[in-house]
Design a protein around this motif. Structure first.
Motif, PDB file in Angstrom:
ATOM      1  N   ALA A   1      -6.115  12.901   9.459  1.00  0.00           N
ATOM      2  CA  ALA A   1      -7.291  12.327  10.105  1.00  0.00           C
ATOM      3  C   ALA A   1      -8.554  13.085   9.696  1.00  0.00           C
ATOM      4  CB  ALA A   1      -7.123  12.353  11.628  1.00  0.00           C
TER       5      ALA A   1
ATOM      6  N   ASN B   1       5.727  15.260   9.852  1.00  0.00           N
ATOM      7  CA  ASN B   1       4.965  14.036  10.096  1.00  0.00           C
ATOM      8  C   ASN B   1       4.037  14.187  11.298  1.00  0.00           C
ATOM      9  OD1 ASN B   1       5.885  11.292   8.508  1.00  0.00           O
ATOM     10  ND2 ASN B   1       7.447  12.877   8.441  1.00  0.00           N
ATOM     11  N   LEU B   2       4.509  14.882  12.346  1.00  0.00           N
ATOM     12  CA  LEU B   2       3.648  15.096  13.511  1.00  0.00           C
ATOM     13  C   LEU B   2       2.459  15.988  13.162  1.00  0.00           C
ATOM     14  CD1 LEU B   2       6.288  15.630  16.359  1.00  0.00           C
ATOM     15  CD2 LEU B   2       4.844  13.623  15.970  1.00  0.00           C
TER      16      LEU B   2
ATOM     17  N   SER C   1      -7.533   4.397   6.540  1.00  0.00           N
ATOM     18  CA  SER C   1      -6.622   5.178   7.359  1.00  0.00           C
ATOM     19  C   SER C   1      -5.486   5.741   6.513  1.00  0.00           C
ATOM     20  CB  SER C   1      -6.047   4.306   8.479  1.00  0.00           C
ATOM     21  OG  SER C   1      -5.147   5.047   9.275  1.00  0.00           O
TER      22      SER C   1
ATOM     23  N   SER D   1      -1.837   7.946   6.031  1.00  0.00           N
ATOM     24  CA  SER D   1      -0.575   8.261   6.670  1.00  0.00           C
ATOM     25  C   SER D   1       0.315   8.939   5.642  1.00  0.00           C
ATOM     26  CB  SER D   1       0.093   7.000   7.223  1.00  0.00           C
ATOM     27  OG  SER D   1       0.330   6.062   6.177  1.00  0.00           O
ATOM     28  N   VAL D   2       1.403   9.526   6.124  1.00  0.00           N
ATOM     29  CA  VAL D   2       2.327  10.206   5.222  1.00  0.00           C
ATOM     30  C   VAL D   2       2.983   9.175   4.308  1.00  0.00           C
ATOM     31  CG1 VAL D   2       4.388  11.638   5.080  1.00  0.00           C
ATOM     32  CG2 VAL D   2       2.745  12.007   6.924  1.00  0.00           C
TER      33      VAL D   2
ATOM     34  N   VAL E   1      -0.404  14.196  10.871  1.00  0.00           N
ATOM     35  CA  VAL E   1      -1.297  13.168  11.418  1.00  0.00           C
ATOM     36  C   VAL E   1      -2.705  13.694  11.675  1.00  0.00           C
ATOM     37  CG1 VAL E   1      -1.709  11.654  13.388  1.00  0.00           C
ATOM     38  CG2 VAL E   1       0.557  11.746  12.350  1.00  0.00           C
ATOM     39  N   PRO E   2      -2.889  14.787  12.450  1.00  0.00           N
ATOM     40  CA  PRO E   2      -4.267  15.274  12.668  1.00  0.00           C
ATOM     41  C   PRO E   2      -4.918  15.794  11.401  1.00  0.00           C
ATOM     42  CG  PRO E   2      -2.666  16.820  13.592  1.00  0.00           C
ATOM     43  CD  PRO E   2      -1.908  15.593  13.211  1.00  0.00           C
TER      44      PRO E   2
ATOM     45  N   SER F   1       1.606  15.550   1.650  1.00  0.00           N
ATOM     46  CA  SER F   1       0.746  14.483   2.158  1.00  0.00           C
ATOM     47  C   SER F   1      -0.718  14.764   1.848  1.00  0.00           C
ATOM     48  CB  SER F   1       0.946  14.328   3.670  1.00  0.00           C
ATOM     49  OG  SER F   1       2.289  14.020   3.972  1.00  0.00           O
TER      50      SER F   1
END
Length: 402
Positions: free
Chosen positions: A334, A326-327, A344, A346-347, A330-331, A43
């Motif tokens: 960001a 995935n969890l 924005s 995202s994966v 996220v940070p 990612s």
């Protein structure tokens, strides 16, 4: 019902998974951590690949941002420039001006380019709201996300200048424009109020997208067409998306190699960890393979059984690893978004597909190679693998089965 059936092969697989609990747990945990690391790394590598271009395409950024003198060309004539040859989309004219707001403590912010827009959408330069909402009346302002800081947040009140009669503007949101067409946005009517109090001229902003705008020469050709269509002296200035992209890429250039290196390292370590753990787990079962061959299992069934014993916990670890990755992503995404100033992040969906498929291949090959090697051994040779010297004795003893 077991995917391996209820026969002897299925019983061997289930027995091996349940009896070798330590190896089963180790394979599942190693696979989970490796897959999670690969998801995060992949990612980040996607996010670091041309971040400005992704954001610019997502927002349909303006190839040329042009400022016109209202006294030199009418709004109707400017609107017609959207039908010039080569123009694929246009937006405007939007009233714009420059102003230097002052925060509640009296500290002046940098001079900002203020544009009046009724909404963030449109055919060109779809401004992305990072937080809050868009302006819907006088006395409200949306600031560029880079100006959010302690003391300047949603609900903060800014004065349009340090003059005593300067209008107050309440911050209702923060937004980002990939093409950097403005630093702040208000309603079109509010621009005239701010300009009159701050003694700054009001100009007309037009945004254009073209069918070909990849080189400086093409940009200059389109600019010449705008000058020809609006008359001499009406065009006050333009900004090319090429200049904006160059500045954005220079700002991100220092971090891209580190993000990419982390991604490559994470994926490489994932492959090494999974292959090592699975190979070791299958390798310790070589004597059991000899026992199975002795009781009538064919080499193909023996190899399949022991490969499956590694694949079952690995599949559990892969599913858990995708969710964990995935969890964790996220940070980190960001933070990457804040560094690059992109839309924005995202994966990517294909990362969640490619990583599990690659992990299954790695686990399958890591389990298959030692199993195939043992499958080619004769029964006596496979059984002899489990022989080991007993400490302090000169005799040899077989290890316990399984």
């Amino acid at each position: 019902m077991s995917p391996f059936g209820t026969g002897a092969l299925g019983r061997v697989v289930r027995s091996g998974v349940s009896r070798r609990r330590v190896q089963t747990v180790v394979i599942a945990l190693a696979t989970m951590l490796a897959v999670a690391s690969a998801v995060v790394s992949g990612s980040l590598m996607v996010a670091a690949a041309a971040p400005f271009d992704h954001a610019f395409d997502e927002q349909r950024g303006a190839h040329i941002t042009a400022q016109f003198d209202p006294a030199g060309v009418s709004a109707e004539r400017l609107a017609r420039t959207g039908r010039l040859d080569g123009v694929t989309a246009s937006a405007g004219p939007f009233p714009s001006t420059a102003f230097r707001p002052v925060d509640a403590t009296g500290f002046p912010l940098p001079t900002l380019a203020l544009v009046g827009r009724s909404g963030p959408g449109g055919d060109v330069d779809r401004v992305e709201l990072k937080s809050g909402r868009w302006v819907d009346g006088s006395g409200e302002i949306v600031l560029g996300s880079s100006f959010e800081r302690p003391g300047v947040g949603i609900g903060s009140v800014l004065r349009a200048s340090d003059a005593a009669n300067a209008p107050a503007l309440r911050v209702v949101g923060f937004a980002s424009s990939a093409g950097e067409t403005a630093d702040a946005w208000v309603t079109p009517a509010q621009v005239d109020v701010v300009a009159s109090r701050g003694h700054h001229p009001v100009t007309h902003q037009m945004l254009y997208r073209f069918d070909s705008a990849d080189t400086g020469r093409q940009i200059l050709a389109h600019r010449a067409e705008l000058v020809s269509a609006t008359g001499s002296g009406a065009l006050l200035g333009t900004r090319s998306w090429l200049d904006t992209r160059r500045a954005a890429n220079q700002g991100a250039a220092a971090t891209v190699p580190f993000v990419t290196a982390f991604g490559v390292l994470g994926i490489t370590m994932s492959v090494i960890i999974v292959s090592s753990v699975v190979s070791g787990a299958v390798g310790t079962g070589l004597r059991r393979i000899g026992v199975l061959k002795a009781i009538g299992f064919t080499p193909r069934e023996v190899v399949l059984a022991h490969t499956a014993q590694a694949m079952v916990p690995a599949c559990v670890g892969i599913v858990a690893g995708v969710g964990l990755g995935n969890l964790l992503a996220v940070p980190m995404l960001a933070e990457t978004e804040a560094v690059y100033g992109t839309v924005s992040l995202s994966v990517a969906w294909w990362v969640d597909v490619a990583v599990p498929v690659a992990a299954l291949l790695v686990v399958g090959l890591a389990a298959l190679v030692p199993a195939l090697r043992a499958g080619r051994l004769r029964t006596v040779e496979a059984l002899a693998v489990g022989r080991a010297p007993r400490t302090g004795r000169g005799r040899w003893a077989y290890r316990a089965l399984g």
